[in-house]
Design an enzyme around this catalytic site. Structure first.
Site, PDB file in Angstrom:
ATOM      1  N   TYR A  91      39.574  38.405  44.343  1.00  0.00           N
ATOM      2  CA  TYR A  91      40.694  39.008  43.617  1.00  0.00           C
ATOM      3  C   TYR A  91      40.649  40.529  43.694  1.00  0.00           C
ATOM      4  O   TYR A  91      39.596  41.135  43.919  1.00  0.00           O
ATOM      5  CB  TYR A  91      40.714  38.560  42.154  1.00  0.00           C
ATOM      6  CG  TYR A  91      39.636  39.158  41.269  1.00  0.00           C
ATOM      7  CD1 TYR A  91      39.872  40.336  40.553  1.00  0.00           C
ATOM      8  CD2 TYR A  91      38.392  38.549  41.121  1.00  0.00           C
ATOM      9  CE1 TYR A  91      38.904  40.889  39.727  1.00  0.00           C
ATOM     10  CE2 TYR A  91      37.422  39.083  40.289  1.00  0.00           C
ATOM     11  CZ  TYR A  91      37.682  40.257  39.599  1.00  0.00           C
ATOM     12  OH  TYR A  91      36.718  40.802  38.783  1.00  0.00           O
ATOM     13  N   CYS A  92      41.840  41.134  43.524  1.00  0.00           N
ATOM     14  CA  CYS A  92      41.962  42.582  43.399  1.00  0.00           C
ATOM     15  C   CYS A  92      42.780  42.862  42.146  1.00  0.00           C
ATOM     16  O   CYS A  92      42.727  42.093  41.177  1.00  0.00           O
ATOM     17  CB  CYS A  92      42.559  43.212  44.653  1.00  0.00           C
ATOM     18  SG  CYS A  92      44.194  42.585  45.125  1.00  0.00           S
ATOM     19  N   TRP A  93      43.517  43.958  42.112  1.00  0.00           N
ATOM     20  CA  TRP A  93      44.237  44.331  40.896  1.00  0.00           C
ATOM     21  C   TRP A  93      45.374  43.366  40.583  1.00  0.00           C
ATOM     22  O   TRP A  93      45.480  42.836  39.477  1.00  0.00           O
ATOM     23  CB  TRP A  93      44.751  45.757  41.030  1.00  0.00           C
ATOM     24  CG  TRP A  93      45.731  46.172  39.960  1.00  0.00           C
ATOM     25  CD1 TRP A  93      47.008  46.595  40.143  1.00  0.00           C
ATOM     26  CD2 TRP A  93      45.515  46.203  38.548  1.00  0.00           C
ATOM     27  NE1 TRP A  93      47.619  46.881  38.945  1.00  0.00           N
ATOM     28  CE2 TRP A  93      46.720  46.652  37.941  1.00  0.00           C
ATOM     29  CE3 TRP A  93      44.439  45.893  37.725  1.00  0.00           C
ATOM     30  CZ2 TRP A  93      46.872  46.795  36.565  1.00  0.00           C
ATOM     31  CZ3 TRP A  93      44.578  46.029  36.344  1.00  0.00           C
ATOM     32  CH2 TRP A  93      45.778  46.484  35.777  1.00  0.00           C
TER      33      TRP A  93
END
Length: 347
Positions: A91-93
């Site tokens: 995951y990222c932002w």
């Protein structure tokens, strides 16, 4: 990429959770247990973001090159020993290009990687929803009482003897007063505190009480959720009581480290100048210089802490007037007291 997207509900199915955001973003907060494998460094993200405002295409091209470089480094180091059947969640932002890039490459390699839809933003939204719902489902028992009566020590004794406890000051790394900062420890970010709090609340058995100290809505720089404050302020209370002499002795021991750094101690007390005036503060500074612990804490209790408690406690805790009184020695062994309290409340 739609077939590679999963939700937070799928989290338990994965062997490892990877946060590809920058180290600064990760330090601010992250999904519990996630490791940090940034595809852009702190500095690189700033460079790409600044360029994007001027030339989106050039920024995208630069970012792609940097991500490819960093992916190569991670493959040669962080993930070099992962087995063929490895199944990571990435995951990222917001579930965008950063996590998408790593997920795509990992699947091309042969790993069964998946991308978290909505990224950290989706996780943060779930945390805020849980903060609204979980406190109301629990039965809290509030340990109330004046400063120096041993509320934290009794809370720890209760935990050691099998009771469910919520140590808000421990989570916030602050004792809640003007002198409350932990030695050699900084407070977590608000988001990180919220994540730790939800993790703790979700572990509690709803059929058993949860002991918690009486707190104001702020613990240092940390704001306690309104839903939690409503729950504990409406809870049953136990009013701890200790003699003035015992309270002074306890504070002299508990806050002894403050005298190791007189300059820092004076800075902390300077926040009270508007309330007590320069003359009183100058006198307290003299007591610090002279190492007069008992005299200083005696005055702080009489002039500051006890009046503040009288102003705030009764209005904040609705059942305080009906609280069960409990006389203790805050410096003594509180294990027997904790055991008896657990038995009494289970009856």
């Amino acid at each position: 990429m739609k077939n590679l997207l999963v939700t937070l509900a799928d989290l338990p199915a994965f062997e490892e959770v990877i946060d590809v955001r920058t180290p600064l973003e990760y330090a601010d907060d992250h999904i519990p247990g996630a490791i940090n494998a940034p595809v852009l460094s702190n500095e690189e993200r700033v460079i790409v973001g600044t360029l994007y405002k001027q030339d989106p295409f050039a920024a995208t091209k630069l970012g792609a090159g940097l991500v490819a470089k960093n992916l190569g480094i991670h493959l040669a180091t962080t993930f070099k020993d992962r087995p063929k059947n490895w199944r990571p969640l990435i995951y990222c932002w917001r579930g965008g290009k950063r996590s998408g890039s790593m997920t795509t490459w990992f699947n091309l390699i042969g790993w069964k990687a998946r991308q978290l839809a909505g990224g950290y933003k989706a996780y943060r939204g779930q945390v805020l929803q849980q903060l609204e719902a979980l406190p109301a489902a629990l039965r809290f028992i509030v340990l109330a009482g004046h400063t120096g009566c041993g509320k934290t020590r009794l809370l720890h004794a209760l935990a050691q003897n099998g009771a469910q406890t919520l140590d808000l000051e421990g989570l916030a790394k602050h004792r809640g007063s003007v002198l409350g900062s932990f030695p050699a420890a900084s407070q977590p970010s608000q988001k990180s505190f919220d994540s730790q709090l939800i993790r703790q609340l979700s572990l509690f058995d709803h059929t058993r009480p949860v002991f918690v100290e009486a707190e104001s809505k702020r613990v240092g720089k940390i704001h306690l959720p309104a839903s939690l404050m409503l729950a504990i302020r409406a809870a049953d209370c136990i009013l701890l009581q200790a003699s003035f002499t015992d309270r002074i002795r306890f504070l002299c021991d508990d806050y002894a480290s403050l005298f190791d750094d007189p300059a820092s101690f004076k800075i902390k007390l300077s926040r009270l100048v508007e309330m007590h005036g320069k003359v009183v503060l100058a006198h307290w500074n003299e007591l610090i210089d002279q190492g007069q612990k008992a005299e200083l804490f005696s005055e702080l209790i009489s002039l500051h802490y006890d009046p503040a408690y009288k102003r705030s406690s009764q209005g904040n805790y609705l059942r305080l007037s009906d609280a069960r009184p409990l006389v203790i020695d805050p410096s003594g062994d509180l294990s027997a007291c904790a055991k008896q309290l657990i038995v009494d409340l289970a009856a």
